[in-house]
Each structure stands twice: as C-alpha cells, then as structure tokens.
Design a protein around this motif. Structure first.
Motif, PDB file in Angstrom:
ATOM      1  N   MET A   1      -4.851   8.527  -6.739  1.00 21.97           N
ATOM      2  CA  MET A   1      -4.151   7.704  -5.777  1.00 21.97           C
ATOM      3  C   MET A   1      -4.456   8.256  -4.391  1.00 21.97           C
ATOM      4  N   ASN A   2      -4.980   7.414  -3.531  1.00 22.67           N
ATOM      5  CA  ASN A   2      -5.271   7.835  -2.163  1.00 22.67           C
ATOM      6  C   ASN A   2      -3.997   7.688  -1.329  1.00 22.67           C
ATOM      7  N   LYS A   3      -3.344   8.803  -1.105  1.00 26.84           N
ATOM      8  CA  LYS A   3      -2.047   8.800  -0.430  1.00 26.84           C
ATOM      9  C   LYS A   3      -2.136   8.326   1.012  1.00 26.84           C
ATOM     10  N   ASP A   4      -3.259   8.558   1.691  1.00 28.59           N
ATOM     11  CA  ASP A   4      -3.406   8.111   3.072  1.00 28.59           C
ATOM     12  C   ASP A   4      -3.438   6.589   3.161  1.00 28.59           C
ATOM     13  N   ILE A   5      -4.152   5.957   2.253  1.00 24.23           N
ATOM     14  CA  ILE A   5      -4.238   4.493   2.241  1.00 24.23           C
ATOM     15  C   ILE A   5      -2.875   3.894   1.934  1.00 24.23           C
ATOM     16  N   ILE A   6      -2.185   4.466   0.946  1.00 16.15           N
ATOM     17  CA  ILE A   6      -0.860   3.963   0.582  1.00 16.15           C
ATOM     18  C   ILE A   6       0.120   4.136   1.738  1.00 16.15           C
ATOM     19  N   ALA A   7       0.124   5.296   2.364  1.00 18.04           N
ATOM     20  CA  ALA A   7       1.035   5.541   3.487  1.00 18.04           C
ATOM     21  C   ALA A   7       0.776   4.554   4.623  1.00 18.04           C
ATOM     22  N   LYS A   8      -0.489   4.300   4.919  1.00 19.74           N
ATOM     23  CA  LYS A   8      -0.833   3.363   5.989  1.00 19.74           C
ATOM     24  C   LYS A   8      -0.393   1.946   5.634  1.00 19.74           C
ATOM     25  N   ALA A   9      -0.629   1.532   4.405  1.00 22.20           N
ATOM     26  CA  ALA A   9      -0.249   0.185   3.982  1.00 22.20           C
ATOM     27  C   ALA A   9       1.266  -0.013   4.040  1.00 22.20           C
ATOM     28  N   ILE A  10       2.020   0.965   3.556  1.00 15.86           N
ATOM     29  CA  ILE A  10       3.480   0.850   3.589  1.00 15.86           C
ATOM     30  C   ILE A  10       3.975   0.823   5.022  1.00 15.86           C
ATOM     31  N   LYS A  11       3.376   1.620   5.872  1.00 15.38           N
ATOM     32  CA  LYS A  11       3.766   1.630   7.292  1.00 15.38           C
ATOM     33  C   LYS A  11       3.504   0.265   7.932  1.00 15.38           C
ATOM     34  N   GLU A  12       2.355  -0.344   7.630  1.00 13.37           N
ATOM     35  CA  GLU A  12       2.030  -1.660   8.179  1.00 13.37           C
ATOM     36  C   GLU A  12       2.971  -2.744   7.663  1.00 13.37           C
ATOM     37  N   ILE A  13       3.296  -2.682   6.370  1.00  8.62           N
ATOM     38  CA  ILE A  13       4.221  -3.667   5.799  1.00  8.62           C
ATOM     39  C   ILE A  13       5.586  -3.562   6.449  1.00  8.62           C
ATOM     40  N   THR A  14       6.112  -2.349   6.574  1.00 10.82           N
ATOM     41  CA  THR A  14       7.440  -2.185   7.167  1.00 10.82           C
ATOM     42  C   THR A  14       7.437  -2.586   8.638  1.00 10.82           C
ATOM     43  N   LYS A  15       6.316  -2.351   9.326  1.00  8.96           N
ATOM     44  CA  LYS A  15       6.223  -2.761  10.727  1.00  8.96           C
ATOM     45  C   LYS A  15       6.242  -4.283  10.836  1.00  8.96           C
ATOM     46  N   GLU A  16       5.483  -4.966   9.992  1.00 11.08           N
ATOM     47  CA  GLU A  16       5.442  -6.432  10.014  1.00 11.08           C
ATOM     48  C   GLU A  16       6.804  -7.038   9.690  1.00 11.08           C
ATOM     49  N   LEU A  17       7.540  -6.393   8.799  1.00  7.48           N
ATOM     50  CA  LEU A  17       8.859  -6.888   8.422  1.00  7.48           C
ATOM     51  C   LEU A  17       9.959  -6.391   9.347  1.00  7.48           C
ATOM     52  N   GLU A  18       9.553  -5.605  10.360  1.00  9.28           N
ATOM     53  CA  GLU A  18      10.476  -5.041  11.332  1.00  9.28           C
ATOM     54  C   GLU A  18      11.566  -4.204  10.667  1.00  9.28           C
ATOM     55  N   LEU A  19      11.121  -3.336   9.745  1.00 15.18           N
ATOM     56  CA  LEU A  19      12.025  -2.449   9.034  1.00 15.18           C
ATOM     57  C   LEU A  19      11.678  -1.002   9.358  1.00 15.18           C
ATOM     58  N   SER A  20      12.632  -0.127   9.156  1.00 15.93           N
ATOM     59  CA  SER A  20      12.323   1.299   9.299  1.00 15.93           C
ATOM     60  C   SER A  20      11.539   1.749   8.066  1.00 15.93           C
ATOM     61  N   GLU A  21      10.871   2.887   8.192  1.00 16.75           N
ATOM     62  CA  GLU A  21      10.068   3.364   7.070  1.00 16.75           C
ATOM     63  C   GLU A  21      10.976   3.757   5.905  1.00 16.75           C
ATOM     64  N   PRO A  22      10.691   3.254   4.717  1.00 16.25           N
ATOM     65  CA  PRO A  22      11.574   3.514   3.577  1.00 16.25           C
ATOM     66  C   PRO A  22      11.326   4.887   2.948  1.00 16.25           C
ATOM     67  N   SER A  23      12.278   5.314   2.135  1.00 21.67           N
ATOM     68  CA  SER A  23      12.100   6.540   1.363  1.00 21.67           C
ATOM     69  C   SER A  23      11.578   6.229  -0.037  1.00 21.67           C
ATOM     70  N   GLY A  24      11.587   4.955  -0.384  1.00 21.44           N
ATOM     71  CA  GLY A  24      11.044   4.483  -1.650  1.00 21.44           C
ATOM     72  C   GLY A  24      10.378   3.141  -1.435  1.00 21.44           C
ATOM     73  N   PHE A  25       9.483   2.787  -2.338  1.00 20.41           N
ATOM     74  CA  PHE A  25       8.735   1.538  -2.204  1.00 20.41           C
ATOM     75  C   PHE A  25       8.449   1.012  -3.599  1.00 20.41           C
ATOM     76  N   MET A  26       8.569  -0.325  -3.799  1.00 27.27           N
ATOM     77  CA  MET A  26       8.328  -0.901  -5.117  1.00 27.27           C
ATOM     78  C   MET A  26       7.538  -2.206  -4.997  1.00 27.27           C
ATOM     79  N   LEU A  27       6.594  -2.375  -5.901  1.00 24.26           N
ATOM     80  CA  LEU A  27       5.874  -3.627  -6.069  1.00 24.26           C
ATOM     81  C   LEU A  27       6.264  -4.192  -7.423  1.00 24.26           C
ATOM     82  N   SER A  28       6.465  -5.498  -7.492  1.00 23.97           N
ATOM     83  CA  SER A  28       6.843  -6.135  -8.753  1.00 23.97           C
ATOM     84  C   SER A  28       5.850  -7.221  -9.105  1.00 23.97           C
ATOM     85  N   TYR A  29       5.532  -7.291 -10.388  1.00 21.41           N
ATOM     86  CA  TYR A  29       4.610  -8.297 -10.909  1.00 21.41           C
ATOM     87  C   TYR A  29       5.258  -9.002 -12.087  1.00 21.41           C
ATOM     88  N   ASP A  30       4.943 -10.272 -12.259  1.00 21.27           N
ATOM     89  CA  ASP A  30       5.462 -11.069 -13.369  1.00 21.27           C
ATOM     90  C   ASP A  30       4.275 -11.754 -14.037  1.00 21.27           C
TER      91      ASP A  30
END
Length: 103
Positions: A1-30
């Motif tokens: 797992m490339n932690k730098d890529i994941i950290a950057k992606a989560i930071k971009e998502i939270t910025k777009e959603l105008e949220l503070s950086e989370p302490s946890g993150f979840m993706l869901s699939y159906d």
C-alpha cells in the motif's frame, strides 16, 4: 500500500467536501448484495494504516461463505439479516481471488 498516494487522495477528498482531515476513512462497495467495506485508521505517526476489510452477505448466501471464511478469520458476527466477517489485509489477500466463488 503506497501510503503517500492514499494520504494525498484522502486529503483531496476531504478538501473537496470541505471537511477536516479524518482519523479514519472507509470505502464501501456493493456487488449483488455482497457488501465490502475497506477502512483505514491513522497510526501513531499520522500515517494511514491498519487496513480492515468487512465483508457481509445476506443470510441466504451465508452458508458457503461462513464455512469457508471461518477457516480464514474468527471475526465473524451476524445480525437478523446479514453475516459479517472482518479480515486483515493478509486474510483479504488470501481470499480475494475466490470470494465470488464461495458466495
């Protein structure tokens, strides 16, 4: 797992959603009533780590799933409608290729 890529992606998502950086993150699939949640938590160094996979299936599909998955993990629980299994990244890697076959 490339932690730098994941950290950057989560930071971009939270910025777009105008949220503070989370302490946890979840993706869901159906997938046809098979639910897969992938969660990450920050470790003591502030890096995204501790990837946990939670798979759930309806009780109608649970027989094959439960008999196979109990050989991989003991983290199995259920509610009135579904059966859930929590897997570490290593456990997930051992079954991901055959998951749809066992369900």
């Amino acid at each position: 797992m490339n932690k730098d890529i994941i950290a950057k992606a989560i930071k971009e998502i939270t910025k777009e959603l105008e949220l503070s950086e989370p302490s946890g993150f979840m993706l869901s699939y159906d997938f046809n009533d098979i639910w897969i949640d992938i969660s990450l938590e920050k470790n003591e160094y502030g890096e995204w780590d501790n990837k946990i996979y939670t798979i759930s299936v309806s009780k109608q599909k649970a027989t094959n799933f439960t008999s196979y998955i109990s050989n991989v993990t003991t983290e199995i629980y259920e509610d009135s409608e579904r059966v859930y299994a929590q897997l570490t990244e290593e456990e997930w890697n051992s079954i991901q290729d055959i998951l749809l076959d066992i369900i």
